[in-house]
Design a protein around this motif. Structure first.
Motif, PDB file in Angstrom:
ATOM      1  N   ILE A 106      -5.427   3.268  31.787  1.00 43.85           N
ATOM      2  CA  ILE A 106      -5.494   2.903  30.370  1.00 43.85           C
ATOM      3  C   ILE A 106      -6.919   2.540  29.976  1.00 43.85           C
ATOM      4  O   ILE A 106      -7.422   2.983  28.945  1.00 43.85           O
ATOM      5  CB  ILE A 106      -4.559   1.723  30.054  1.00 43.85           C
ATOM      6  CG1 ILE A 106      -3.116   2.104  30.373  1.00 43.85           C
ATOM      7  CG2 ILE A 106      -4.674   1.331  28.593  1.00 43.85           C
ATOM      8  CD1 ILE A 106      -2.126   0.993  30.106  1.00 43.85           C
ATOM      9  N   GLU A 107      -7.570   1.761  30.821  1.00 45.93           N
ATOM     10  CA  GLU A 107      -8.943   1.391  30.492  1.00 45.93           C
ATOM     11  C   GLU A 107      -9.825   2.621  30.329  1.00 45.93           C
ATOM     12  O   GLU A 107     -10.613   2.720  29.386  1.00 45.93           O
ATOM     13  CB  GLU A 107      -9.521   0.466  31.578  1.00 45.93           C
ATOM     14  CG  GLU A 107      -9.044  -0.958  31.432  1.00 45.93           C
ATOM     15  CD  GLU A 107      -9.681  -1.905  32.444  1.00 45.93           C
ATOM     16  OE1 GLU A 107      -9.440  -3.109  32.343  1.00 45.93           O
ATOM     17  OE2 GLU A 107     -10.414  -1.417  33.345  1.00 45.93           O
TER      18      GLU A 107
ATOM     19  N   LEU B 218      -9.115  -5.363  45.566  1.00 44.07           N
ATOM     20  CA  LEU B 218      -8.972  -6.359  46.626  1.00 44.07           C
ATOM     21  C   LEU B 218      -9.247  -5.793  48.009  1.00 44.07           C
ATOM     22  O   LEU B 218      -9.331  -6.537  48.984  1.00 44.07           O
ATOM     23  CB  LEU B 218      -7.557  -6.955  46.608  1.00 44.07           C
ATOM     24  CG  LEU B 218      -7.259  -7.906  45.461  1.00 44.07           C
ATOM     25  CD1 LEU B 218      -5.823  -8.391  45.543  1.00 44.07           C
ATOM     26  CD2 LEU B 218      -8.224  -9.085  45.480  1.00 44.07           C
TER      27      LEU B 218
ATOM     28  N   ILE C 167       2.267  -0.945  33.003  1.00 47.39           N
ATOM     29  CA  ILE C 167       0.958  -1.333  32.489  1.00 47.39           C
ATOM     30  C   ILE C 167       0.272  -2.274  33.466  1.00 47.39           C
ATOM     31  O   ILE C 167      -0.880  -2.107  33.804  1.00 47.39           O
ATOM     32  CB  ILE C 167       1.098  -2.012  31.117  1.00 47.39           C
ATOM     33  CG1 ILE C 167       1.555  -0.972  30.091  1.00 47.39           C
ATOM     34  CG2 ILE C 167      -0.219  -2.628  30.677  1.00 47.39           C
ATOM     35  CD1 ILE C 167       1.945  -1.568  28.765  1.00 47.39           C
ATOM     36  N   ASN C 168       1.053  -3.235  33.911  1.00 43.66           N
ATOM     37  CA  ASN C 168       0.481  -4.311  34.698  1.00 43.66           C
ATOM     38  C   ASN C 168       0.389  -4.001  36.186  1.00 43.66           C
ATOM     39  O   ASN C 168       0.931  -4.712  37.019  1.00 43.66           O
ATOM     40  CB  ASN C 168       1.321  -5.568  34.488  1.00 43.66           C
ATOM     41  CG  ASN C 168       0.448  -6.795  34.501  1.00 43.66           C
ATOM     42  OD1 ASN C 168      -0.684  -6.743  34.964  1.00 43.66           O
ATOM     43  ND2 ASN C 168       0.974  -7.885  34.009  1.00 43.66           N
ATOM     44  N   GLN C 169      -0.327  -2.934  36.472  1.00 43.09           N
ATOM     45  CA  GLN C 169      -0.567  -2.582  37.875  1.00 43.09           C
ATOM     46  C   GLN C 169      -1.918  -1.917  37.908  1.00 43.09           C
ATOM     47  O   GLN C 169      -2.268  -1.152  37.009  1.00 43.09           O
ATOM     48  CB  GLN C 169       0.482  -1.582  38.356  1.00 43.09           C
ATOM     49  CG  GLN C 169       1.504  -2.147  39.287  1.00 43.09           C
ATOM     50  CD  GLN C 169       2.391  -1.058  39.858  1.00 43.09           C
ATOM     51  OE1 GLN C 169       1.919  -0.001  40.270  1.00 43.09           O
ATOM     52  NE2 GLN C 169       3.681  -1.299  39.849  1.00 43.09           N
ATOM     53  N   TRP C 170      -2.638  -2.158  38.971  1.00 45.69           N
ATOM     54  CA  TRP C 170      -4.008  -1.700  39.016  1.00 45.69           C
ATOM     55  C   TRP C 170      -4.171  -0.232  38.657  1.00 45.69           C
ATOM     56  O   TRP C 170      -4.969   0.116  37.775  1.00 45.69           O
ATOM     57  CB  TRP C 170      -4.604  -1.944  40.406  1.00 45.69           C
ATOM     58  CG  TRP C 170      -5.956  -1.341  40.538  1.00 45.69           C
ATOM     59  CD1 TRP C 170      -7.117  -1.842  40.033  1.00 45.69           C
ATOM     60  CD2 TRP C 170      -6.277  -0.114  41.183  1.00 45.69           C
ATOM     61  NE1 TRP C 170      -8.143  -0.991  40.326  1.00 45.69           N
ATOM     62  CE2 TRP C 170      -7.662   0.062  41.035  1.00 45.69           C
ATOM     63  CE3 TRP C 170      -5.535   0.849  41.877  1.00 45.69           C
ATOM     64  CZ2 TRP C 170      -8.327   1.177  41.559  1.00 45.69           C
ATOM     65  CZ3 TRP C 170      -6.191   1.949  42.390  1.00 45.69           C
ATOM     66  CH2 TRP C 170      -7.561   2.108  42.238  1.00 45.69           C
TER      67      TRP C 170
ATOM     68  N   GLY D  13      -3.237   0.292  34.908  1.00 46.29           N
ATOM     69  CA  GLY D  13      -4.168  -0.433  34.044  1.00 46.29           C
ATOM     70  C   GLY D  13      -5.529   0.247  34.012  1.00 46.29           C
ATOM     71  O   GLY D  13      -6.154   0.347  32.950  1.00 46.29           O
ATOM     72  N   SER D  14      -5.958   0.732  35.156  1.00 47.18           N
ATOM     73  CA  SER D  14      -7.257   1.401  35.202  1.00 47.18           C
ATOM     74  C   SER D  14      -7.242   2.683  34.395  1.00 47.18           C
ATOM     75  O   SER D  14      -8.216   3.029  33.726  1.00 47.18           O
ATOM     76  CB  SER D  14      -7.632   1.730  36.642  1.00 47.18           C
ATOM     77  OG  SER D  14      -7.697   0.554  37.407  1.00 47.18           O
TER      78      SER D  14
END
Lengths: 340, 340
Positions: free
Chosen positions: B78-79, B281, B69-72, B75-76
């Motif tokens: 999921i969004e 980034l 979940i906690n990776q760009w 996470g993207s």
DNA sequence: TCCTCGTCTGCAAACGCTTCCAGAATCCTA
DNA sequence: TAGGATTCTGGAAGCGTTTGCAGACGAGGA
């Protein structure tokens, strides 16, 4: 798709017995239970959760309302919550509640109420007293990460204290010229995290007898580029340059460090930087910081709501729970160099 | 908690009419509809989704299985998925499927099948043919991000092509000594992303008539610290130092850039670096990269499954869908300096 | 021996909706 | 004006479980 009836006839028992055997409630002889399980397995039978929750009134779902997903703090919370829920046999319904008021209303008045979840975990969501009343009226356990929130058990670190701790660390090292890079007070997140961290900073300064200068607080976005941009501004102007910067989040702090490096300002010799979070990148940058563990916060919130669901009578802490936040010292802070 | 019966009697109609009025299915006079809506609103009535799905067989839930979940990237996704689902009135059930085989089985055989979701979106999940069969047997729409996957509509960028494109960009600039920092082939993610990117790299080299040297590929973790660590190793040894590095992900590339900076190697003058992703980034680091949009991938997958749910007869592309990935030029790549 | 109690099982009644069916009312067309 | 089509509404069946109740059975105590 086979139903309970099929399992029942295959196992040579009634539906009632199948239900009892599979759910483990009520009396069933060991022998019968085996037979039923075998029958169920061979048919690939799984209970219909809609039918089941229609009669029991429970869904085995927990709703999570969260404003952002793709950010370390929030992603970690989701991971923690997910892990804890899965472990206990609950499913996670995710609601990404962005700023839009319309969406918020929709989720609150519609989705959540819609008998879809047994409990709610609200992450960094400033629930109004009215909304609280609505939610509580549903009789569903709620827990909040962030807070405090009237009538709802919440947990978070003490933002004021964490900011004070960070600032005091710098003061203790001998810094007197400390700037604070924080979030934009106007573009506040819920629970005024930004103003709280600013407040902690001010308190620490005051405690050390240093007057607070309006110019020593700069707002920016809560991410690396945000910290970088401000860092460039602040550090680019030698007359303005402080000996230390307290950034309200590690990402901002890292941005500041990157800016410093680019300007040839060495950390910590010429500039000390401290953040809050203990972000996974903090170690790489040698960033001194105040640690918090959002994943554990998620787990804790799950524990509260599930306990309420499963142990009738149990109630979570009535007041806001403050989590420890400890200083992690690395190499981005040091005593200021004596002035030339 | 009021039920449909209460609404019915308050509005002076039958349950059947209330149901029709509220769901918008079947004939209801405008006047009746108004009265029913008013009654429902005044009672704060919301349909019981369990009751409703018990009879209709639909849950309005879509399950999302995702390894991280906690990776760009994730996470993207999921969004994107969340946004698209909310828009269409569906809820998102999140299953974070980590490596553990046990968990995998549990989710597959138990949770998903448990009549809890109408459709499934599998993210970077290499579903076995058997599992595919199980899932398809449920008659639930499935879509995969990643792939290809036999029997399931999938989408992703062409990893081989993207890697080739990145490498060719370096070749075109005149580099001949190009290293590849990728994921560990043994600790493969699903769909062999790591080997595919390695393959694209090798293909590009071969195409340029450059022999592939085993030592020019180094594996590391897919994050900034991973890239940094390897960067330090590679660049620290002057005899080993290439003129360009193709990192299999932007995070790794950024790590390499940080390592280079620390070693006083200037990018792009002394070292060109290219990545894949167009991570948020990337811009800050001036990183040249191959762009992909995981959020749109998520939206697309949602579109596929929902269309199948709502437009009987509609079928998604039978084969794997390849998404465009374009080169984004920034300042981390340039022609190599002529050798001293 | 009788009675009680704990264990095991089945019947049938919910749970709260949706939808099929049929009937009533209204409208249109020939 | 008759007949059919269209619109509107209610009754009732049924979705697939769980669970209260009652009956059957065996064991143990008096």
């Amino acid at each position: 798709m086979s139903g309970i009836e099929d399992v029942a006839s295959l196992a040579g028992v009634s539906k009632a017995t199948v239900s009892r055997a599979l759910s483990g409630r009520g009396y069933v002889s060991a022998e019968t239970r085996m037979r039923v399980s075998a029958a169920a397995a061979s048919l690939g039978y799984v209970v219909s959760s809609s039918a089941s929750s229609l009669v029991t009134g429970r869904t085995s779902n927990v709703g999570v309302i969260i404003p952002v997903i793709n950010q370390w703090f929030f992603g970690s919370i989701i991971e923690g919550v997910e892990r804890a829920l899965l472990e206990r046999g609950y499913d996670l319904m995710l609601y990404n509640l962005t700023k839009s008021h319309e969406e918020r209303t929709r989720v609150f008045e519609y989705f959540l109420v819609r008998k879809r979840v047994d409990a709610v975990i609200a992450v960094t969501l400033e629930i109004t007293p009215e909304e609280t009343k609505t939610l509580l009226a549903l009789g569903k356990p709620i827990a909040g990460i962030g807070g405090p929130l009237e009538g709802i058990p919440t947990l978070s670190i003490d933002d004021v204290a964490a900011a004070r701790l960070a600032t005091e660390h710098l003061l203790l090292l001998g810094h007197r010229d400390i700037m604070h890079v924080g979030g934009d007070i106007d573009e506040q997140m819920d629970f005024h995290v930004h103003s709280k961290r600013l407040k902690g900073y001010m308190e620490a300064l005051t405690g050390a007898g240093i007057p607070y200068d309006r110019d020593s607080y700069v707002a920016t976005r809560f991410d690396i580029p945000g910290g970088y941009r401000v860092g460039k501004q602040i550090l680019g102007d030698p007359r303005r340059r402080p000996t230390a910067i307290f950034a309200a989040a590690d990402e901002v702090a890292i941005g500041v460090i990157l800016a410093a490096r680019e300007l040839g300002i060495s950390v910590p010799e010429e500039l000390s930087v401290i953040g809050i979070d203990d972000h996974p990148l903090a170690e790489l940058f040698g960033l001194t910081t105040i640690e918090q563990r959002p994943d554990l916060q998620g787990e804790q919130a799950v524990d509260w709501v599930i306990r309420q669901l499963e142990q009738p009578g149990w109630t979570p802490p009535a007041r806001h729970t403050v989590l420890p936040a400890r200083l992690v010292m690395r190499s981005s802070t040091a005593s200021p160099r004596p002035r030339a």
